[in-house]
Design an enzyme around this catalytic site. Structure first.
Site, PDB file in Angstrom:
ATOM      1  N   SER A   1      -2.998  -7.827   3.067  1.00  0.00           N
ATOM      2  CA  SER A   1      -3.490  -7.464   4.343  1.00  0.00           C
ATOM      3  C   SER A   1      -3.582  -8.963   5.004  1.00  0.00           C
ATOM      4  O   SER A   1      -3.652  -9.354   6.131  1.00  0.00           O
ATOM      5  CB  SER A   1      -4.396  -6.446   4.908  1.00  0.00           C
ATOM      6  OG  SER A   1      -3.883  -5.342   4.200  1.00  0.00           O
TER       7      SER A   1
ATOM      8  N   ARG B   1      -2.163  -6.160  -8.290  1.00  0.00           N
ATOM      9  CA  ARG B   1      -1.258  -7.045  -8.241  1.00  0.00           C
ATOM     10  C   ARG B   1      -1.099  -8.078  -9.320  1.00  0.00           C
ATOM     11  O   ARG B   1      -0.132  -8.522  -9.655  1.00  0.00           O
ATOM     12  CB  ARG B   1      -1.304  -7.699  -6.798  1.00  0.00           C
ATOM     13  CG  ARG B   1      -0.814  -6.873  -5.673  1.00  0.00           C
ATOM     14  CD  ARG B   1      -1.360  -7.348  -4.584  1.00  0.00           C
ATOM     15  NE  ARG B   1      -2.895  -7.209  -4.403  1.00  0.00           N
ATOM     16  CZ  ARG B   1      -3.631  -7.363  -3.202  1.00  0.00           C
ATOM     17  NH1 ARG B   1      -3.237  -7.900  -2.198  1.00  0.00           N
ATOM     18  NH2 ARG B   1      -5.183  -7.266  -3.141  1.00  0.00           N
TER      19      ARG B   1
ATOM     20  N   HIS C   1       0.803  -0.955   0.055  1.00  0.00           N
ATOM     21  CA  HIS C   1      -0.041   0.114   0.005  1.00  0.00           C
ATOM     22  C   HIS C   1       1.006   1.317   0.051  1.00  0.00           C
ATOM     23  O   HIS C   1       0.605   2.107  -0.687  1.00  0.00           O
ATOM     24  CB  HIS C   1      -0.748   0.140   1.343  1.00  0.00           C
ATOM     25  CG  HIS C   1      -1.882  -0.897   1.339  1.00  0.00           C
ATOM     26  ND1 HIS C   1      -2.131  -1.736   2.508  1.00  0.00           N
ATOM     27  CD2 HIS C   1      -2.897  -1.276   0.499  1.00  0.00           C
ATOM     28  CE1 HIS C   1      -3.285  -2.437   2.415  1.00  0.00           C
ATOM     29  NE2 HIS C   1      -3.730  -2.363   1.070  1.00  0.00           N
TER      30      HIS C   1
END
Ligand code: ADP
Length: 173
Positions: free
Chosen positions: A132, A95, A22
């Site tokens: 995450s 990604r 991030h």
């Protein structure tokens, strides 16, 4: 095209917790916009590891050297938050192809709902597998995630997981 327009973008996400991936997206996007608001989603229906306030505070501490970056918590629709902040752009990170498929649908929906464009930034190649969710999972089983998140976040994560474990065991009698 040379333009004097002031461009404000929001970067919405859960950031539970914020990762090096991030931060990489945020740092690389700063040159593209006049102002970036990291919009920390806090949805009452969703269960988070860190509270909204904790997530905002962690990001704020990490980015306080960046005057053009603000951090705010929001609930509800991303397009409504973007409108309230008079942002012209939603920023998202990509990604892999799975992200593309999901983000494509989200971007089209947000444009339909709010007439707002989404700008994508490709992940730094070293962060292509960082998420995450993965960090929370590895952390829970005692794995070492120190290379994937900033040291301050690592410390908070360890503390949070310890608290949760103690809470599950209940108080000592
Ligand atoms: P959400 O719940 O909205 O997906 P996340 O906090 O997981 O919130 O992600 C916010 C944004 O950051 C999404 O666009 C996601 O694709 C992107 N992102 C997450 N991890 C990375 C990474 N390692 N590299 C680049 N972008 C990422």
């Amino acid at each position: 095209m040379i333009t004097n327009k002031y461009v404000r973008a929001i970067f919405p996400g859960s950031f539970d917790p914020i990762t090096n991936g991030h931060i990489d997206v945020i740092r690389r996007s700063i040159n593209m916009f006049d102002e970036l608001i990291v919009a920390v989603g806090d949805n009452p229906q969703k269960e988070y590891l860190f509270t909204g306030e904790e997530r905002v505070e962690m990001i704020h501490q990490l980015l306080k050297d960046q005057p053009d970056v603000k951090v705010e918590k929001f609930t509800g629709l991303t397009v409504d938050f973007a409108k309230a902040k008079k942002a012209q752009v939603i920023l998202r990170g990509l990604r892999n192809l799975t992200d593309v498929q999901y983000e494509f649908q989200l971007a089209l929906t947000n444009r339909l709902l709010g007439g707002i464009e989404t700008v994508f930034i490709m992940t730094g190649e070293q962060y292509g597998f960082t998420s995450s969710t993965l960090i929370r999972e590895i952390g829970r089983y005692g794995g070492d995630v120190s290379g994937l998140i900033p040291p301050a976040v690592y410390k908070k994560l360890k503390g949070k997981l310890k608290d949760k474990k103690l809470a599950r065991k209940g108080p000592k009698t």
